[in-house]
Design a protein around this motif. Structure first.
Motif, PDB file in Angstrom:
ATOM      1  N   ASP A  13       0.847  -1.184   0.000  1.00 57.94           N
ATOM      2  CA  ASP A  13       0.000   0.000   0.000  1.00 57.94           C
ATOM      3  C   ASP A  13       0.889   1.243   0.000  1.00 57.94           C
ATOM      4  O   ASP A  13       2.077   1.176   0.352  1.00 57.94           O
ATOM      5  CB  ASP A  13      -0.911  -0.028   1.234  1.00 57.94           C
ATOM      6  CG  ASP A  13      -2.031   0.999   1.159  1.00 57.94           C
ATOM      7  OD1 ASP A  13      -2.427   1.370   0.035  1.00 57.94           O
ATOM      8  OD2 ASP A  13      -2.507   1.434   2.218  1.00 57.94           O
ATOM      9  N   ASP A  44      -9.439   2.676  -0.742  1.00 60.23           N
ATOM     10  CA  ASP A  44      -9.036   1.411  -0.125  1.00 60.23           C
ATOM     11  C   ASP A  44      -9.762   0.194  -0.712  1.00 60.23           C
ATOM     12  O   ASP A  44      -9.113  -0.823  -0.976  1.00 60.23           O
ATOM     13  CB  ASP A  44      -9.235   1.467   1.391  1.00 60.23           C
ATOM     14  CG  ASP A  44      -8.240   2.386   2.072  1.00 60.23           C
ATOM     15  OD1 ASP A  44      -7.247   2.796   1.435  1.00 60.23           O
ATOM     16  OD2 ASP A  44      -8.454   2.697   3.269  1.00 60.23           O
ATOM     17  N   MET A  65      -7.607  -0.311   6.081  1.00 57.54           N
ATOM     18  CA  MET A  65      -7.392  -1.579   5.366  1.00 57.54           C
ATOM     19  C   MET A  65      -7.671  -2.751   6.305  1.00 57.54           C
ATOM     20  O   MET A  65      -8.260  -3.748   5.905  1.00 57.54           O
ATOM     21  CB  MET A  65      -5.964  -1.690   4.844  1.00 57.54           C
ATOM     22  CG  MET A  65      -5.646  -0.787   3.714  1.00 57.54           C
ATOM     23  SD  MET A  65      -6.583  -1.211   2.243  1.00 57.54           S
ATOM     24  CE  MET A  65      -5.682  -0.253   1.058  1.00 57.54           C
TER      25      MET A  65
END
Length: 132
Positions: A13, A44, A65
């Motif tokens: 990420d 997300d 997340m």
């Protein structure tokens, strides 16, 4: 022992320190950053879906997340097949903590694949744990 050809593929990420991806690449992992699979700044849920579709373990530090992975079952907007490594350790120690957990991560991933379930590993400052 996991060979280079069978090592899990990873998606980092945007907020994951670059040192984590570099360390994983050094160990023979296929690592992609969010901007290489979906546009940087993607929501997300888009990142989670991209990780699932690409067959990659998502490494994240963003607590949102974690929430996406938390709810189990086929609910709208949730990702029951998302393999996740959540880093709750200090940013400066992230690469070292992940490196220390590599055999644990590989083992958990192999178990999840064999069982047809997801893998979820939390890596903290003083602990590592899995959610099965």
């Amino acid at each position: 022992m996991t060979t280079a050809a069978s090592k899990p593929r990873v998606l980092t990420d945007e907020s994951v320190p670059a040192s984590v991806g570099k360390m994983l690449q050094h160990h023979g992992y296929d690592v992609k950053k969010v901007g290489e699979i979906v546009p940087a700044g993607s929501a997300d849920p888009v990142v989670c879906q991209a990780a699932v579709q690409a067959g990659r373990i998502l490494i994240a530090v963003d607590k949102d997340m974690r929430q996406h992975a938390k709810d189990r079952g086929p609910r709208p907007g949730r990702f029951p097949n998302l393999h996740l490594i959540f880093l709750s350790c200090r940013e400066t120690e992230s690469a070292d903590r992940v490196e220390a957990a590599l055999s644990f991560i590989e083992h958990e991933h192999e178990l999840a694949i064999a069982a047809g379930t997801r893998m979820w590993v939390d890596i903290g400052t003083s602990s590592m744990r899995t959610h099965r």
